[in-house]
Scaffold this motif. Structure first.
Motif, PDB file in Angstrom:
ATOM      1  N   ILE A   1       0.843  -1.202   0.000  1.00  0.00           N
ATOM      2  CA  ILE A   1       0.000   0.000   0.000  1.00  0.00           C
ATOM      3  C   ILE A   1       0.877   1.251   0.000  1.00  0.00           C
ATOM      4  O   ILE A   1       0.652   2.183  -0.757  1.00  0.00           O
ATOM      5  CB  ILE A   1      -0.932   0.036   1.239  1.00  0.00           C
ATOM      6  CG1 ILE A   1      -1.690  -1.284   1.406  1.00  0.00           C
ATOM      7  CG2 ILE A   1      -1.890   1.231   1.153  1.00  0.00           C
ATOM      8  CD1 ILE A   1      -2.759  -1.550   0.385  1.00  0.00           C
TER       9      ILE A   1
ATOM     10  N   GLY B   1      -8.179   5.801  -1.275  1.00  0.00           N
ATOM     11  CA  GLY B   1      -7.420   4.589  -1.546  1.00  0.00           C
ATOM     12  C   GLY B   1      -5.945   4.833  -1.786  1.00  0.00           C
ATOM     13  O   GLY B   1      -5.197   3.910  -2.096  1.00  0.00           O
ATOM     14  N   ALA B   2      -5.504   6.088  -1.602  1.00  0.00           N
ATOM     15  CA  ALA B   2      -4.101   6.414  -1.882  1.00  0.00           C
ATOM     16  C   ALA B   2      -3.169   5.818  -0.832  1.00  0.00           C
ATOM     17  O   ALA B   2      -1.990   5.581  -1.100  1.00  0.00           O
ATOM     18  CB  ALA B   2      -3.927   7.928  -1.918  1.00  0.00           C
ATOM     19  N   GLY B   3      -3.706   5.571   0.379  1.00  0.00           N
ATOM     20  CA  GLY B   3      -2.867   5.043   1.454  1.00  0.00           C
ATOM     21  C   GLY B   3      -2.700   6.025   2.603  1.00  0.00           C
ATOM     22  O   GLY B   3      -1.845   5.831   3.477  1.00  0.00           O
ATOM     23  N   LYS B   4      -3.535   7.048   2.647  1.00  0.00           N
ATOM     24  CA  LYS B   4      -3.407   8.068   3.698  1.00  0.00           C
ATOM     25  C   LYS B   4      -3.670   7.478   5.083  1.00  0.00           C
ATOM     26  O   LYS B   4      -2.892   7.668   6.019  1.00  0.00           O
ATOM     27  CB  LYS B   4      -4.375   9.239   3.421  1.00  0.00           C
ATOM     28  CG  LYS B   4      -4.182   9.885   2.055  1.00  0.00           C
ATOM     29  CD  LYS B   4      -5.092  11.077   1.839  1.00  0.00           C
ATOM     30  CE  LYS B   4      -6.578  10.748   1.874  1.00  0.00           C
ATOM     31  NZ  LYS B   4      -7.031   9.861   0.778  1.00  0.00           N
ATOM     32  N   SER B   5      -4.799   6.756   5.183  1.00  0.00           N
ATOM     33  CA  SER B   5      -5.100   6.148   6.488  1.00  0.00           C
ATOM     34  C   SER B   5      -4.048   5.107   6.849  1.00  0.00           C
ATOM     35  O   SER B   5      -3.641   4.985   8.015  1.00  0.00           O
ATOM     36  CB  SER B   5      -6.481   5.493   6.476  1.00  0.00           C
ATOM     37  OG  SER B   5      -7.478   6.482   6.387  1.00  0.00           O
ATOM     38  N   THR B   6      -3.613   4.377   5.859  1.00  0.00           N
ATOM     39  CA  THR B   6      -2.575   3.370   6.108  1.00  0.00           C
ATOM     40  C   THR B   6      -1.337   4.026   6.719  1.00  0.00           C
ATOM     41  O   THR B   6      -0.775   3.519   7.697  1.00  0.00           O
ATOM     42  CB  THR B   6      -2.212   2.654   4.795  1.00  0.00           C
ATOM     43  OG1 THR B   6      -3.401   2.060   4.258  1.00  0.00           O
ATOM     44  CG2 THR B   6      -1.163   1.588   5.015  1.00  0.00           C
TER      45      THR B   6
HETATM   46  N1  LIG Z   1      -7.468  -4.050   6.085  1.00  0.00           N
HETATM   47  C1  LIG Z   1      -7.207  -3.944   4.766  1.00  0.00           C
HETATM   48  N2  LIG Z   1      -7.038  -5.067   4.040  1.00  0.00           N
HETATM   49  C2  LIG Z   1      -6.780  -4.990   2.707  1.00  0.00           C
HETATM   50  N3  LIG Z   1      -6.646  -3.848   2.032  1.00  0.00           N
HETATM   51  C3  LIG Z   1      -6.814  -2.703   2.705  1.00  0.00           C
HETATM   52  C4  LIG Z   1      -7.098  -2.697   4.115  1.00  0.00           C
HETATM   53  N4  LIG Z   1      -7.205  -1.409   4.513  1.00  0.00           N
HETATM   54  C5  LIG Z   1      -6.986  -0.668   3.403  1.00  0.00           C
HETATM   55  N5  LIG Z   1      -6.762  -1.435   2.336  1.00  0.00           N
HETATM   56  C6  LIG Z   1      -6.470  -0.972   0.976  1.00  0.00           C
HETATM   57  O1  LIG Z   1      -5.353  -0.141   1.040  1.00  0.00           O
HETATM   58  C7  LIG Z   1      -5.485   0.942   0.167  1.00  0.00           C
HETATM   59  C8  LIG Z   1      -5.275   2.246   0.905  1.00  0.00           C
HETATM   60  O2  LIG Z   1      -6.318   2.418   1.847  1.00  0.00           O
HETATM   61  P1  LIG Z   1      -6.351   3.649   2.840  1.00  0.00           P
HETATM   62  O3  LIG Z   1      -5.031   3.791   3.473  1.00  0.00           O
HETATM   63  O4  LIG Z   1      -7.523   3.505   3.702  1.00  0.00           O
HETATM   64  O5  LIG Z   1      -6.587   4.845   1.801  1.00  0.00           O
HETATM   65  P2  LIG Z   1      -7.050   6.336   2.047  1.00  0.00           P
HETATM   66  O6  LIG Z   1      -7.103   6.606   3.494  1.00  0.00           O
HETATM   67  O7  LIG Z   1      -6.026   7.158   1.343  1.00  0.00           O
HETATM   68  O8  LIG Z   1      -8.395   6.465   1.378  1.00  0.00           O
HETATM   69  C9  LIG Z   1      -6.844   0.811  -0.493  1.00  0.00           C
HETATM   70  O9  LIG Z   1      -6.678   0.210  -1.761  1.00  0.00           O
HETATM   71  C10 LIG Z   1      -7.578  -0.109   0.435  1.00  0.00           C
HETATM   72  O10 LIG Z   1      -8.518  -0.870  -0.272  1.00  0.00           O
END
Ligand SMILES: Nc1ncnc2c1ncn2[C@@H]1O[C@H](COP(=O)(O)OP(=O)(O)O)[C@@H](O)[C@H]1O
Ligand SMILES: [Mg+2]
Lengths: 424, 247
Positions: B16, B37-42
């Motif tokens: 991610i 879906g960019a990975g901000k929360s990640t």
């Molecule tokens: N628990 C998870 N399992 C699998 N994929 C995930 C999970 N959480 C997030 N993703 C994927 O990781 C990517 C980044 O998600 P996220 O960080 O939430 O993006 P943002 O906050 O920028 O919208 C997305 O493609 C999402 O589908």
């Protein structure tokens, strides 16, 4: 004839000698009662897993004669004191006058030891037409217990303590027989406690009758040694407007079963069976209830919550039976288990047998793990993982513990629950 | 304060974060914008230590220490605060108890005296008053039955109480009306100091009218594709992510 278990055989062989010392030995009718009990027991043996009601609880560790092999057992929680207003104490199943505090018994409450009553040749009728072998065994070997009676319209304030302590030195099983009767309009709150060390087999059987508009708040704390077997059976009859509330808090025993049967015989009567069990290690805790609504217009409910760690195992079997004419009855049942380990497990069997059409019944059973999102949320605020887990376990138990009416008992159970959590 | 180098992380085998570089100095406010879906929360979860994210390469240094080695609660106690995009509901745990436990855990960690119930209540009242947040939510279970806006306010209140060194806000503004948005901005601005820093994840330029960032980064497909000053946020609003990312 099928062969009996080792333990059943030893009971049968021992019976004639035991008769000479068991209370009531000079009374013909009591001796006949015991003999009939032994006869029934020897036809059935201890329950095994082929018996439908015992599918989830295996007694072979007991019946192979292992009850006294492991004497190292400690109490699940350190022995605790409870400040009861009056208290009757039994040591290894035998009434202890020294430890009891019965001098301040209020008017209208009578409390005596079963052995004394039997010794006096008290007439004793038993209510076990259903042939439950553990009751039959108890009838054959009952050595003591309490007889409790509250007279008409007497409201007893305070909490009556009933304490069973085991030292682990009694090798022949503790066959305790208790009888409680509340006359019309009487009320009582009692806390029954079981605690001990070492290895032993405790088999308390309690018959309760609740008169018209009478109320019994029956609390039970099961803190037996973790090497002990605790197989308790409680039968309750409730008349019109009567209320029976049972809350069982269980932390002890290697294998335990709390079997409760309530028969509702009047309108506006209520049966509430609730409880919490906290188990770890290899402990096994079975709660089996049967609630029979025999007549219209009454209610019953049950809420049990279990926390299971390590390889501990929980069982909840709850049956609500509503007779054909018993209209306008409400019966609710809920069992929830929290599994703290991948190896812990629970078996749930809710059963509704409804023969009336105008009734409201519900049942639900869930089991699950701690919520990872909640755990992380707490940790992300600076709370350590172990504390976060405790907070979530307490939250899980919270609603069932706060539902306890009596302040002193609620506080006591909360303390015990916190102690249990501290050990994790 | 925070130095992220070539950070790569995956969830369930799927990459991610694909090489993030970001340095935040004391006192700075950085905004991270980017498409869903960019990975901000990640990124925010990896920084706060959530399980399930595997860091496969790179490093994160926080106040001179290896952040990735620290447990989530230690990170929090060391001053990292994540305002969740989706605050978690915890039935059976009263908000007040939760806040007091968290605050005292952090105080204990720092070797400060724990607050008793009265001192705590006084402090909470102070903070709710400052921020114009109703304190009736303290009596309710954590986030249970809270509206979206209430949940976000609750995050801001927690931040005000815990006074973190590094604030991570993950879309705290999403779903908020303008008044609530101001509360959130006010929460950050009140804590703003030459020692404290913030990483503000947002979709919309509008929050940045109230919290003026020193730097703005665009995160797309797990990488920072563009960095600039606050004018970048305005540019994004005009042109959209696609054009900026492609540039
Ligand atoms: N628990 C998870 N399992 C699998 N994929 C995930 C999970 N959480 C997030 N993703 C994927 O990781 C990517 C980044 O998600 P996220 O960080 O939430 O993006 P943002 O906050 O920028 O919208 C997305 O493609 C999402 O589908
Ligand atoms: Mg997000």
């Amino acid at each position: 004839m099928k062969s009996l278990s080792a333990l059943a055989q030893s009971y049968i062989e021992r019976f004639d000698t035991a008769l000479e010392t068991l209370p009531g030995q000079s009374s013909r009718s009591i001796t006949d009662l015991r003999k009939a009990g032994l006869e029934k027991f020897s036809q059935q043996d201890f329950p095994n897993k082929r018996v439908e009601e015992w599918r989830y609880t295996n007694l072979s560790a007991l019946t192979k004669g292992a009850a006294n092999e492991d004497s190292s057992g400690a109490p699940a929680l350190a022995a605790s004191s409870f400040d009861a207003d009056f208290e009757i104490v039994f040591i290894d199943g035998i009434f202890s006058e020294n430890e009891s505090r019965l001098d301040k018994l209020p008017q209208g409450l009578s409390l005596s030891s079963l052995a004394t009553e039997l010794g006096n040749g008290a007439v004793f009728s038993l209510n076990d037409e259903e042939d439950r072998s553990l009751i039959a065994l108890n009838t054959a070997f009952m050595q003591d217990g309490f007889c409790l009676h509250v007279t008409e319209n007497t409201q007893i304030s305070g909490v009556l303590g009933i304490t069973f302590k085991s030292t682990g030195t009694e090798t022949h099983g503790l066959h305790i027989r208790n009888r409680i009767s509340l006359d019309d309009g009487a009320s009582l709150t009692m806390l029954e406690r079981h605690e001990g060390k070492g290895s032993y087999f405790s088999n308390p059987v309690t018959d309760i009758s609740i008169g018209n508009n009478a109320r019994l708040d029956h609390y039970k704390f099961q803190n037996e040694s973790v090497s002990a077997f605790h197989l308790a059976l409680t039968d309750v009859e409730i008349l019109q407007g009567g209320i029976y509330k049972n809350f069982s808090f269980s932390v002890g025993a290697k294998i335990s079963r709390n079997e409760l049967k309530t028969v509702i015989l009047g309108s506006d009567a209520e049966s509430h069976l609730d409880g919490a069990y906290l188990m770890r290690g290899e402990q096994h805790c079975d709660t089996t209830t049967l609630t029979e609504h025999k007549v219209p217009q009454n209610i019953s409910n049950q809420t049990y919550k279990g926390v299971l760690d390590d390889r501990a195992h929980g069982v909840f079997q709850g049956k609500i039976h509503i007779a054909p004419n018993a209209q306008q009855v409400a019966g609710d049942q809920l069992s929830k288990a929290l599994l703290l380990s991948d190896y812990a497990g629970v078996d749930c069997k809710p059963e509704l047998e409804i023969y009336a059409d105008d009734v409201k019944c519900s049942h639900g059973a869930t089991s699950g793990e701690l919520d990872d999102d909640a755990l992380f949320y707490l940790q992300a605020r600076g709370i350590s993982e172990s504390n976060a887990r405790k907070i979530l376990i307490e939250a899980f138990l919270g609603d069932v513990l706060t539902s306890i009416d009596n302040d002193v008992v609620r506080e006591y159970f909360n303390t015990q629950s916190a102690l249990w959590l501290q050990n994790s | 304060m925070l130095e992220i180098k070539d950070l790569r992380a995956e969830i369930g085998g799927k990459e991610i974060l694909k090489g993030i570089n970001l340095t935040i100095n004391p006192g700075e406010i950085h905004a991270v914008m980017g498409p869903n879906g960019a990975g901000k929360s990640t990124l925010s979860y990896v920084l706060s230590g959530r399980q399930g994210y595997e860091v496969t390469a790179g490093s994160v240094t926080y106040q001179g220490q290896n952040l990735l080695d620290m447990d989530p609660d230690v990170r929090a106690c060391s001053g990292i605060f994540l305002a969740f995009q989706y605050p978690v509901e915890i039935p059976g745990v009263a908000s007040a108890t939760f806040l007091k436990t968290a605050l005292n855990a952090q105080r204990k960690f720092r070797g400060e005296e724990e607050l008793d119930a009265i001192q705590f209540l006084k402090l909470v009242r102070e903070k709710t008053k400052e921020l114009g947040i109703k304190d009736d939510m303290l009596k309710r279970a954590v986030n249970v039955g809270f509206s979206g806006g209430e949940k976000k306010r609750n995050e801001v209140l927690q931040m005000a109480l815990l006074e973190p060194q590094l604030m991570l806000l993950d879309e705290t503004d999403s779903g908020l009306d303008i008044d609530a948005l101001k509360v959130a901005a006010d929460g950050v601005n009140r804590l703003r100091s030459p020692e404290r820093s913030a990483l503000i994840i947002t979709h919309y330029q509008r929050l940045l009218d109230y919290i003026v960032p020193d730097f703005v980064h665009v995160l797309a497909d797990g990488k920072i594709v563009k960095s600039g000053d606050k004018s970048l946020a305005l540019e994004l609003e005009e042109k959209g992510y696609a054009e900026i990312s492609a540039a």
